[in-house]
Design an enzyme around this catalytic site. Structure first.
Site, PDB file in Angstrom:
ATOM      1  N   ARG A   1      -5.410  10.326   5.140  1.00  0.00           N
ATOM      2  CA  ARG A   1      -6.444  11.153   4.526  1.00  0.00           C
ATOM      3  C   ARG A   1      -7.766  10.376   4.559  1.00  0.00           C
ATOM      4  O   ARG A   1      -7.786   9.150   4.497  1.00  0.00           O
ATOM      5  CB  ARG A   1      -6.043  11.544   3.106  1.00  0.00           C
ATOM      6  CG  ARG A   1      -5.863  10.364   2.129  1.00  0.00           C
ATOM      7  CD  ARG A   1      -7.145  10.005   1.424  1.00  0.00           C
ATOM      8  NE  ARG A   1      -6.981   8.880   0.516  1.00  0.00           N
ATOM      9  CZ  ARG A   1      -7.270   7.635   0.828  1.00  0.00           C
ATOM     10  NH1 ARG A   1      -7.662   7.325   2.065  1.00  0.00           N
ATOM     11  NH2 ARG A   1      -7.162   6.665  -0.079  1.00  0.00           N
TER      12      ARG A   1
ATOM     13  N   SER B   1       0.811  -1.214   0.000  1.00  0.00           N
ATOM     14  CA  SER B   1       0.000   0.000   0.000  1.00  0.00           C
ATOM     15  C   SER B   1       0.851   1.272   0.000  1.00  0.00           C
ATOM     16  O   SER B   1       2.068   1.239   0.166  1.00  0.00           O
ATOM     17  CB  SER B   1      -0.907   0.014   1.231  1.00  0.00           C
ATOM     18  OG  SER B   1      -0.136   0.260   2.400  1.00  0.00           O
ATOM     19  N   CYS B   2       0.182   2.401  -0.161  1.00  0.00           N
ATOM     20  CA  CYS B   2       0.871   3.691  -0.208  1.00  0.00           C
ATOM     21  C   CYS B   2       1.652   3.962   1.076  1.00  0.00           C
ATOM     22  O   CYS B   2       2.833   4.335   1.031  1.00  0.00           O
ATOM     23  CB  CYS B   2      -0.124   4.820  -0.481  1.00  0.00           C
ATOM     24  SG  CYS B   2      -1.612   4.793   0.559  1.00  0.00           S
TER      25      CYS B   2
ATOM     26  N   HIS C   1      -1.218  11.578   3.120  1.00  0.00           N
ATOM     27  CA  HIS C   1      -1.057  11.062   4.473  1.00  0.00           C
ATOM     28  C   HIS C   1       0.152  11.736   5.119  1.00  0.00           C
ATOM     29  O   HIS C   1       1.049  12.213   4.423  1.00  0.00           O
ATOM     30  CB  HIS C   1      -0.787   9.550   4.467  1.00  0.00           C
ATOM     31  CG  HIS C   1      -1.782   8.724   3.735  1.00  0.00           C
ATOM     32  ND1 HIS C   1      -3.119   8.714   4.044  1.00  0.00           N
ATOM     33  CD2 HIS C   1      -1.632   7.845   2.697  1.00  0.00           C
ATOM     34  CE1 HIS C   1      -3.747   7.869   3.235  1.00  0.00           C
ATOM     35  NE2 HIS C   1      -2.869   7.339   2.416  1.00  0.00           N
TER      36      HIS C   1
END
Length: 352
Positions: A168, A139-140, A219
């Site tokens: 976010r 994931s990011c 984020h």
């Protein structure tokens, strides 16, 4: 011969992967698939991308959207399929991919770790993905942590990491889920990010906690680590980070004191979609306390940070380049490591 790549799911991530693939000299974009005709479909056509229907092609015909065929026809023309479907749908698509044993599949981080034999981060475990039938790009948030932790571990040895993650609430175009006037903690300890990080860096001892904040712009991580061979000064950390093009040192002195300014910097540098592929690290927040613990604040563009890793994953599964070659090709094609911070300085001077 170029690697033929297709995108199954043309949305926020899919369109970014498609544009990144088009920039690679060793790859050819076959096309992208859509479930329903919407503005993303028109966008794909305008960008010269062949569009394939996942289910009912008549829905596209009714809205005057030309399609090149079915999703199965797209897969048949491909060497690699990037699954950019919504979270959880990738696992459902695995039965479709099973019909094409010679096609490699790359899943995104929204899928469970067991969707593919291994999880992937270019810097952390590129060689483990060589020749694999399928991999899952983490994931990011995990991608950002993998870059930071792997860099620090190679230089100083990471004994333990602790991370507080402010996520976010939604992407900018997502009106279906958004926390308007509250901060929502993730009600599990540790958060899933620690577990995900250990899929690519299993030897790292890490604890993470997270919450969701009412924003769509990136984020933010508050990152702390104890190092086995601590640096004498933060300048040693800057020196190590400066060698990694996928880390970008940003400064509040240049007007980059929030995620909003960082996104604006990406736009001003001509980045497509205003994307920040790098993990942002605030210069003023890096410090070492009296116990030798290193702390810093990170900024992560949730829609962009995994794109370079996805491109590297294509080369890994096809064994078309080694780690260093692939990362350099990707960096060069996407302008990673070429961000002009002078634009931020000029913006500050203009405001003053």
């Amino acid at each position: 011969m170029k690697t033929r790549v297709s995108i199954n799911g043309y949305g926020n991530i899919g369109k970014r992967v498609a544009e990144a693939v088009k920039k690679q000299k060793d790859m050819e974009l076959v096309g992208a698939s859509k479930m329903n005709p919407d503005y993303h479909s028109h966008d794909a056509i305008k960008r010269g991308i062949s569009l394939y229907a996942i289910s009912n092609p008549d829905l596209f015909t009714e809205k005057n959207i030309d399609i090149a065929g079915s999703v199965e026809e797209m897969i048949k023309e491909s060497d690699v399929v990037i699954d950019c479907a919504p979270s959880g749908v990738g696992l459902m698509n695995s039965s479709l991919y099973a019909k094409h044993p010679n096609v490699k599949i790359i899943y995104q981080g929204g899928e469970a770790a067991n969707t593919a034999p291994i999880s992937f981060n270019a810097q952390a475990n590129y060689d483990d993905a060589l020749g694999r039938k399928s991999v899952r790009v983490v994931s990011c948030n995990t991608t950002a942590l993998s870059r930071i932790i792997k860099t620090l571990d190679d230089a100083f040895g990471v004994q333990k990491a602790r991370v507080a993650i402010v996520r976010r609430a939604a992407d900018p175009n997502d009106a279906s889920k958004f926390t308007l006037n509250a901060i929502t903690p993730t009600t599990v300890f540790p958060s899933h990010h620690a577990v995900d990080l250990n899929t690519v860096l299993p030897h790292i001892k890490i604890t993470t906690m997270s919450c969701v904040a009412p924003t769509t712009l990136m984020h933010v991580h508050m990152f702390f680590t104890t190092l086995r061979n601590p640096p004498k000064d933060v300048s040693d950390v800057f020196r190590v980070f400066g060698k990694n093009k996928r880390l970008l040192i940003v400064s509040a002195k240049h007007g980059l004191y929030s995620t909003g300014q960082i996104k604006d910097l990406a736009y001003e540098n001509g980045r497509q979609f205003g994307d920040l592929y790098e993990t942002g690290v605030w210069k003023e927040v890096i410090g070492i306390d009296s116990d030798g613990e290193l702390g810093m604040s990170l900024a992560i563009d949730q829609q962009a940070v995994t794109i370079p890793e996805t491109i590297d994953a294509i080369r890994a599964v096809t064994e078309s380049a080694d780690k260093e070659t692939s990362m350099e090709l990707t960096n060069s094609s996407l302008g990673i490591g070429q961000m002009d911070l002078k634009t931020a300085v000029q913006s500050v001077k203009q405001r003053n």
